[in-house]
Design a protein around this motif. Structure first.
Motif, mmCIF file in Angstrom:
data_model
loop_
_atom_site.group_PDB
_atom_site.id
_atom_site.type_symbol
_atom_site.label_atom_id
_atom_site.label_comp_id
_atom_site.label_asym_id
_atom_site.label_seq_id
_atom_site.Cartn_x
_atom_site.Cartn_y
_atom_site.Cartn_z
ATOM 1 N N LYS A 250 91.700 -93.407 2.164
ATOM 2 C CA LYS A 250 92.097 -94.747 3.400
ATOM 3 C C LYS A 250 90.696 -95.059 3.933
ATOM 4 C CE LYS A 250 97.255 -93.452 3.894
ATOM 5 N NZ LYS A 250 98.442 -93.745 4.693
ATOM 6 N N THR A 251 90.463 -96.288 3.548
ATOM 7 C CA THR A 251 89.774 -97.319 4.241
ATOM 8 C C THR A 251 89.267 -96.989 5.718
ATOM 9 O OG1 THR A 251 90.587 -99.354 4.083
ATOM 10 C CG2 THR A 251 89.236 -98.877 2.260
ATOM 11 N N ARG A 252 90.573 -97.308 6.775
ATOM 12 C CA ARG A 252 90.169 -96.993 8.006
ATOM 13 C C ARG A 252 89.561 -95.735 8.270
ATOM 14 N NH1 ARG A 252 96.133 -95.748 7.957
ATOM 15 N NH2 ARG A 252 96.673 -93.235 7.934
ATOM 16 N N LYS A 253 89.251 -94.871 7.285
ATOM 17 C CA LYS A 253 88.184 -93.640 7.579
ATOM 18 C C LYS A 253 86.392 -93.963 7.009
ATOM 19 C CE LYS A 253 92.210 -90.143 7.658
ATOM 20 N NZ LYS A 253 92.549 -88.766 7.267
ATOM 21 N N TYR A 254 86.565 -95.085 6.561
ATOM 22 C CA TYR A 254 85.177 -95.250 6.062
ATOM 23 C C TYR A 254 84.516 -96.089 7.122
ATOM 24 C CZ TYR A 254 86.551 -94.826 1.387
ATOM 25 O OH TYR A 254 87.527 -94.516 0.489
ATOM 26 N N SER A 255 82.758 -95.341 7.187
ATOM 27 C CA SER A 255 82.463 -95.888 7.934
ATOM 28 C C SER A 255 81.726 -97.502 7.456
ATOM 29 C CB SER A 255 80.671 -94.744 7.524
ATOM 30 O OG SER A 255 80.101 -94.924 6.225
ATOM 31 N N ARG B 100 87.294 -107.617 5.194
ATOM 32 C CA ARG B 100 88.322 -106.733 5.931
ATOM 33 C C ARG B 100 89.238 -106.260 4.642
ATOM 34 N NH1 ARG B 100 85.678 -107.191 9.447
ATOM 35 N NH2 ARG B 100 85.597 -107.231 11.801
ATOM 36 N N PHE B 101 89.509 -105.072 4.557
ATOM 37 C CA PHE B 101 89.956 -104.333 3.874
ATOM 38 C C PHE B 101 91.411 -104.080 4.081
ATOM 39 C CE2 PHE B 101 86.129 -103.336 1.126
ATOM 40 C CZ PHE B 101 85.920 -104.263 0.153
ATOM 41 N N PRO B 102 92.496 -103.319 3.528
ATOM 42 C CA PRO B 102 94.020 -103.253 4.537
ATOM 43 C C PRO B 102 93.491 -101.758 4.603
ATOM 44 C CG PRO B 102 94.654 -104.271 2.747
ATOM 45 C CD PRO B 102 93.293 -104.709 2.654
ATOM 46 N N GLY B 103 93.426 -101.481 5.916
ATOM 47 C CA GLY B 103 93.405 -100.088 6.274
ATOM 48 C C GLY B 103 94.027 -98.730 5.790
ATOM 49 N N TYR B 104 95.221 -99.298 5.598
ATOM 50 C CA TYR B 104 96.223 -98.454 4.830
ATOM 51 C C TYR B 104 96.488 -97.760 3.364
ATOM 52 C CZ TYR B 104 98.437 -102.193 3.243
ATOM 53 O OH TYR B 104 98.733 -103.341 3.094
#
Length: 314
Positions: A136-141, A91-95
């Motif tokens: 930001k990584t929260r937008k990553y597939s 899990r990467f920080p989504g921000y």
């Protein structure tokens, strides 16, 4: 003699339980991985694969035995410095953006700030994420997160990279991209240790694999060694082998006709030469002789079924 990338001797891990029996996740495991290999670790759920990786990285303490990474005992910071790790369920920080994520993990590994800044673009480009560096990584597939995870694992230029299920949940296009990243790592001299359920992926890229079940090694070898169907060959010939089939059948435990030749099961490897002699004496041309192969998945299931038939394992 070149130092092994991994050298494992009688490694044991037992989990204690307050209620019920103890769980022996690893049972006197012995394993060696040479530098420059892509090594595949296979096994069903609960086989001990993730426990082995975490033990080698010092995340979990072994109960007994020993292991070394490039000659340095596991658990020491000097051994971990030469490794990279992609966990199965990271899990990467989504921000954080991709660039900020690599900067963060690079700092954790002790890389100087100037070196981190200089390497971020190249690292993201190597996994096809350069144009996404400020997103930001929260937008990553899922596939993008996996590729970023690999970038994180190799950012500090380790000699040995552990990838736990690197293509899990990734579509075919993403799997191909990750496969190319792994092959490129290997071409640059890195040792890659892959823990995966996707046997078709392992079959395409690994030099050597081991099958782990209930904490024990059931089978180990190259892909060619493990997927060869013992004693079975396909003979492609020019002409009608009918006149000499009687002699051929006498040498085989089973024989069947196929288009352009026949498939033979032989009790001894030297019987191939005897069949060649019979064909030549009959004036039959030989186009090719090919050992029959099974898929890695077929071999894997067969090994587990054989082990289960012995009793004692679920």
């Amino acid at each position: 003699m070149e130092t092994a990338a991994l050298n494992i001797e009688n490694l044991t891990k037992t989990y204690k339980a307050w209620l019920g029996p103890q769980i022996q996740a690893l049972k006197e495991l012995n394993l060696k991985v040479d530098p420059g290999q892509i090594f595949g670790l296979l096994g069903p759920n609960g086989a001990g694969k993730t426990t082995l990786v975490k033990t080698l990285l010092g995340i979990v303490a072994p109960t007994g035995g020993a292991a070394e990474i490039f000659g340095v005992p596991i658990g020491r910071p000097a051994a971990r410095r030469r490794t990279g790790y992609l966990p199965e369920d990271h899990r990467f920080p989504g921000y954080l953006t991709a660039a900020a994520t690599l900067d963060f993990y690079g700092a954790l590994s002790g890389m100087p700030r100037s070196e981190r800044k200089a390497k971020i673009d190249a690292a993201l480009d190597s996994v096809g994420l350069l144009k996404w560096k400020k997103v930001k990584t929260r937008k990553y597939s899922k596939g993008m997160k996996q590729r970023l995870g690999i970038a994180q694992a190799i950012f500090h230029d380790p000699d040995l990279v552990f990838l736990d299920e690197p293509t899990d949940g990734v579509d075919p296009v993403g799997r191909k991209a990750i496969r190319e990243i792994i092959l490129d790592l290997n071409r640059r001299g890195r040792t890659v240790f892959i823990n995966s359920h996707l046997l078709s992926e392992v079959e395409m890229i690994c030099h050597r694999v081991v099958i782990l079940h209930a904490g024990e090694v059931l089978r180990e070898g190259t892909i060619q060694e493990l997927t060869r169907s013992e004693g079975e060959y396909v003979f492609c010939v020019r002409g009608d082998p009918g006149p000499c089939m009687g002699g051929i059948k006498a040498l085989c435990t089973a024989v069947s006709g196929i288009d352009g030749g026949f498939k033979a099961s032989l009790p001894r490897e030297e019987d191939v030469d005897a069949i060649v002699d019979l064909l030549r004496k009959s004036g039959i041309g030989i186009r090719s002789i090919t050992p029959v192969k099974v898929s890695l998945e077929e071999m894997f299931i067969k090994v587990l079924e054989e082990d289960g038939a012995k009793g004692g394992r679920p």
